[in-house]
Design an enzyme around this catalytic site. Sequence first.
Site, PDB file in Angstrom:
ATOM      1  N   CYS A 218       0.825  -1.209   0.000  1.00 46.92           N
ATOM      2  CA  CYS A 218       0.000   0.000   0.000  1.00 46.92           C
ATOM      3  C   CYS A 218       0.865   1.267   0.000  1.00 46.92           C
ATOM      4  O   CYS A 218       1.469   1.570  -1.016  1.00 46.92           O
ATOM      5  CB  CYS A 218      -1.003  -0.048   1.140  1.00 46.92           C
ATOM      6  SG  CYS A 218      -2.434   0.983   0.802  1.00 46.92           S
TER       7      CYS A 218
ATOM      8  N   ILE B  58      -7.195  -0.621   1.247  1.00 47.28           N
ATOM      9  CA  ILE B  58      -7.566   0.491   2.131  1.00 47.28           C
ATOM     10  C   ILE B  58      -6.946   1.771   1.582  1.00 47.28           C
ATOM     11  O   ILE B  58      -5.735   1.949   1.642  1.00 47.28           O
ATOM     12  CB  ILE B  58      -7.071   0.237   3.575  1.00 47.28           C
ATOM     13  CG1 ILE B  58      -7.613  -1.097   4.104  1.00 47.28           C
ATOM     14  CG2 ILE B  58      -7.475   1.393   4.486  1.00 47.28           C
ATOM     15  CD1 ILE B  58      -6.999  -1.542   5.411  1.00 47.28           C
TER      16      ILE B  58
ATOM     17  N   HIS C 202      -3.213  -5.165   1.362  1.00 52.41           N
ATOM     18  CA  HIS C 202      -2.649  -5.409   2.703  1.00 52.41           C
ATOM     19  C   HIS C 202      -2.639  -6.906   3.056  1.00 52.41           C
ATOM     20  O   HIS C 202      -3.553  -7.374   3.743  1.00 52.41           O
ATOM     21  CB  HIS C 202      -3.484  -4.677   3.758  1.00 52.41           C
ATOM     22  CG  HIS C 202      -3.289  -3.204   3.767  1.00 52.41           C
ATOM     23  ND1 HIS C 202      -2.420  -2.567   4.625  1.00 52.41           N
ATOM     24  CD2 HIS C 202      -3.838  -2.232   3.021  1.00 52.41           C
ATOM     25  CE1 HIS C 202      -2.448  -1.269   4.409  1.00 52.41           C
ATOM     26  NE2 HIS C 202      -3.307  -1.035   3.440  1.00 52.41           N
TER      27      HIS C 202
ATOM     28  N   GLU D  94      -0.966  -8.370   5.261  1.00 54.65           N
ATOM     29  CA  GLU D  94      -0.770  -8.566   6.716  1.00 54.65           C
ATOM     30  C   GLU D  94      -2.102  -8.547   7.464  1.00 54.65           C
ATOM     31  O   GLU D  94      -2.149  -8.895   8.638  1.00 54.65           O
ATOM     32  CB  GLU D  94       0.192  -7.490   7.257  1.00 54.65           C
ATOM     33  CG  GLU D  94      -0.400  -6.111   7.502  1.00 54.65           C
ATOM     34  CD  GLU D  94      -0.638  -5.292   6.230  1.00 54.65           C
ATOM     35  OE1 GLU D  94      -0.458  -5.834   5.130  1.00 54.65           O
ATOM     36  OE2 GLU D  94      -1.031  -4.114   6.357  1.00 54.65           O
TER      37      GLU D  94
END
Length: 196
Positions: free
Chosen positions: A84, A143, A179, A181
């Site tokens: 990101c 995001i 993302h 993670e």
Amino acid sequence: MNVGVISVQGAVPEHLLMSQLALDELGKKGQAIAVRRLDELRSVDCLIIPGGESTTISKLLRKFQLFDEIVDMGRNGTPIMGTCAGCVLLAKKGGEQAEKTGTELLSLMDMAVDRNAFGRQRESFEASLTVNGLESPFPGIFIRAPLITKVWGDCQVLSRHQGEAVMARQDNLLALSFHPELTTDPRMHQLLFSLV
Ligand code: GLN
């Protein structure tokens, strides 16, 4: 193996946890460490630049005197994954928004990105992604994500969402506009480790 997570701002704990999980699942000896100092940076075998706010991360990399060393490591073959905001920082061109904010990019990958490409109404969403080299789809969590608008040279697109590039690789460097993670799927982290 020492996995470093740049730890100046953004989604750091999540990357540390996922890195450890990804190592454990492979049965690989190693540890994930938060990197904020030059000696910590120099001790890692691969590096993650997390999501967060790319302008802030860029400024803090300068402040903590990590910026030039990351560029050297990237050029010299250390595997680096940017997610990101980290994806934005790896790019050579950051588009209008990066220019407007004067965000200094690491400029390691032959690609252009568009920050916050999905605009307000679709700032965050999930999408199942087909990724070159992975047998089954990867859960993409986006995001306020950037898009990869152009690649050239040795940079190759590994995944697209609705026709737009959201993941690219150039030799030892991986850029993801999403993302990994924040999922329970360790495959992106394991892909990074496989480049060590
Ligand atoms: N929109 C942010 C930026 O451009 C990135 C968002 C994120 O990392 N989740 O810096």
